[in-house]
Design a protein around this motif. Structure first.
Motif, PDB file in Angstrom:
ATOM      1  N   ILE A   1     -33.824 -40.593   6.282  1.00 29.29           N
ATOM      2  CA  ILE A   1     -34.392 -41.289   5.123  1.00 29.29           C
ATOM      3  C   ILE A   1     -33.997 -40.584   3.833  1.00 29.29           C
ATOM      4  CG2 ILE A   1     -36.566 -41.860   3.964  1.00 29.29           C
ATOM      5  CD1 ILE A   1     -37.757 -42.229   6.842  1.00 29.29           C
ATOM      6  N   ASN A   2     -34.130 -39.265   3.816  1.00 30.45           N
ATOM      7  CA  ASN A   2     -33.794 -38.501   2.611  1.00 30.45           C
ATOM      8  C   ASN A   2     -32.307 -38.583   2.294  1.00 30.45           C
ATOM      9  OD1 ASN A   2     -36.416 -37.742   2.135  1.00 30.45           O
ATOM     10  ND2 ASN A   2     -36.212 -35.755   3.141  1.00 30.45           N
ATOM     11  N   ARG A   3     -31.472 -38.600   3.324  1.00 31.57           N
ATOM     12  CA  ARG A   3     -30.031 -38.712   3.102  1.00 31.57           C
ATOM     13  C   ARG A   3     -29.700 -40.054   2.469  1.00 31.57           C
ATOM     14  NH1 ARG A   3     -27.732 -38.320   8.220  1.00 31.57           N
ATOM     15  NH2 ARG A   3     -28.075 -36.084   8.214  1.00 31.57           N
ATOM     16  N   ALA A   4     -30.357 -41.123   2.936  1.00 34.39           N
ATOM     17  CA  ALA A   4     -30.135 -42.452   2.358  1.00 34.39           C
ATOM     18  C   ALA A   4     -30.600 -42.493   0.904  1.00 34.39           C
ATOM     19  CB  ALA A   4     -30.869 -43.507   3.178  1.00 34.39           C
ATOM     20  N   ARG A   5     -31.742 -41.881   0.633  1.00 32.20           N
ATOM     21  CA  ARG A   5     -32.255 -41.849  -0.749  1.00 32.20           C
ATOM     22  C   ARG A   5     -31.302 -41.102  -1.670  1.00 32.20           C
ATOM     23  NH1 ARG A   5     -37.947 -41.020   1.175  1.00 32.20           N
ATOM     24  NH2 ARG A   5     -38.886 -43.057   0.943  1.00 32.20           N
ATOM     25  N   ARG A   6     -30.840 -39.943  -1.215  1.00 31.25           N
ATOM     26  CA  ARG A   6     -29.929 -39.137  -2.027  1.00 31.25           C
ATOM     27  C   ARG A   6     -28.629 -39.880  -2.279  1.00 31.25           C
ATOM     28  NH1 ARG A   6     -29.829 -34.854   1.134  1.00 31.25           N
ATOM     29  NH2 ARG A   6     -31.940 -34.254   0.585  1.00 31.25           N
ATOM     30  N   SER A   7     -28.144 -40.580  -1.272  1.00 30.35           N
ATOM     31  CA  SER A   7     -26.913 -41.353  -1.406  1.00 30.35           C
ATOM     32  C   SER A   7     -27.092 -42.472  -2.421  1.00 30.35           C
ATOM     33  CB  SER A   7     -26.518 -41.930  -0.044  1.00 30.35           C
ATOM     34  OG  SER A   7     -25.422 -42.785  -0.177  1.00 30.35           O
ATOM     35  N   ARG A   8     -28.242 -43.144  -2.360  1.00 27.55           N
ATOM     36  CA  ARG A   8     -28.535 -44.229  -3.303  1.00 27.55           C
ATOM     37  C   ARG A   8     -28.585 -43.705  -4.738  1.00 27.55           C
ATOM     38  NH1 ARG A   8     -31.075 -49.331  -3.568  1.00 27.55           N
ATOM     39  NH2 ARG A   8     -32.587 -49.476  -5.250  1.00 27.55           N
ATOM     40  N   ILE A   9     -29.200 -42.545  -4.931  1.00 26.08           N
ATOM     41  CA  ILE A   9     -29.280 -41.941  -6.261  1.00 26.08           C
ATOM     42  C   ILE A   9     -27.887 -41.592  -6.760  1.00 26.08           C
ATOM     43  CG2 ILE A   9     -30.050 -39.871  -7.494  1.00 26.08           C
ATOM     44  CD1 ILE A   9     -32.596 -39.997  -5.698  1.00 26.08           C
ATOM     45  N   ARG A  10     -27.061 -41.016  -5.893  1.00 30.38           N
ATOM     46  CA  ARG A  10     -25.703 -40.646  -6.283  1.00 30.38           C
ATOM     47  C   ARG A  10     -24.893 -41.874  -6.679  1.00 30.38           C
ATOM     48  NH1 ARG A  10     -25.143 -36.789  -1.388  1.00 30.38           N
ATOM     49  NH2 ARG A  10     -25.923 -34.846  -2.241  1.00 30.38           N
ATOM     50  N   THR A  11     -25.123 -43.001  -6.002  1.00 27.28           N
ATOM     51  CA  THR A  11     -24.429 -44.239  -6.340  1.00 27.28           C
ATOM     52  C   THR A  11     -24.783 -44.673  -7.755  1.00 27.28           C
ATOM     53  OG1 THR A  11     -24.446 -44.919  -4.025  1.00 27.28           O
ATOM     54  CG2 THR A  11     -24.073 -46.639  -5.669  1.00 27.28           C
ATOM     55  N   PHE A  12     -26.064 -44.629  -8.097  1.00 27.80           N
ATOM     56  CA  PHE A  12     -26.493 -44.991  -9.444  1.00 27.80           C
ATOM     57  C   PHE A  12     -25.892 -44.049 -10.479  1.00 27.80           C
ATOM     58  CE2 PHE A  12     -29.575 -47.633  -7.321  1.00 27.80           C
ATOM     59  CZ  PHE A  12     -29.832 -48.650  -8.233  1.00 27.80           C
ATOM     60  N   LEU A  13     -25.847 -42.753 -10.172  1.00 29.62           N
ATOM     61  CA  LEU A  13     -25.255 -41.788 -11.096  1.00 29.62           C
ATOM     62  C   LEU A  13     -23.761 -42.033 -11.267  1.00 29.62           C
ATOM     63  CD1 LEU A  13     -27.050 -38.481 -10.064  1.00 29.62           C
ATOM     64  CD2 LEU A  13     -27.419 -39.856 -12.110  1.00 29.62           C
ATOM     65  N   ARG A  14     -23.098 -42.387 -10.169  1.00 27.80           N
ATOM     66  CA  ARG A  14     -21.666 -42.655 -10.240  1.00 27.80           C
ATOM     67  C   ARG A  14     -21.375 -43.856 -11.136  1.00 27.80           C
ATOM     68  NH1 ARG A  14     -20.606 -44.143  -5.354  1.00 27.80           N
ATOM     69  NH2 ARG A  14     -20.099 -46.275  -5.908  1.00 27.80           N
TER      70      ARG A  14
END
Length: 88
Positions: A20-33
């Motif tokens: 779950i945390n990995r998915a959340r972190r990935s989603r945040i990184r996508t928004f930052l990108r």
């Protein structure tokens, strides 16, 4: 390997939480990108809208314990400064 029932359960929970945390972190990184790409392209309006979309995601990362409060504050501050400089 875990031996007691409690440690076995804890291992299962940790595995689930990790996904779950990995998915959340990935989603945040996508928004930052998306914000970074908009800044790189020089499009001020796209950068501003991307930043407005990214801020709640970053804040959610704090409330869910994925990111530290000061880390998110620093990222938002630096990105907003770059977006503001782009507009001028």
């Amino acid at each position: 390997m875990a031996n007691t029932p409690q440690s076995k359960k804890r291992a299962r929970q940790n595995e689930r939480r990790n996904d779950i945390n990995r998915a959340r972190r990935s989603r945040i990184r996508t928004f930052l990108r998306k914000v970074e790409e908009a800044i790189a392209s020089g499009d001020a309006t796209a950068a501003k809208t991307a930043l407005l979309a990214a801020e709640p995601e970053l804040a959610r990362g704090v409330t869910k314990g994925v990111l530290h409060k000061n880390t998110v504050s620093r990222k938002v501050s630096r990105l907003s400064a770059r977006v503001k400089a782009l507009a001028n």
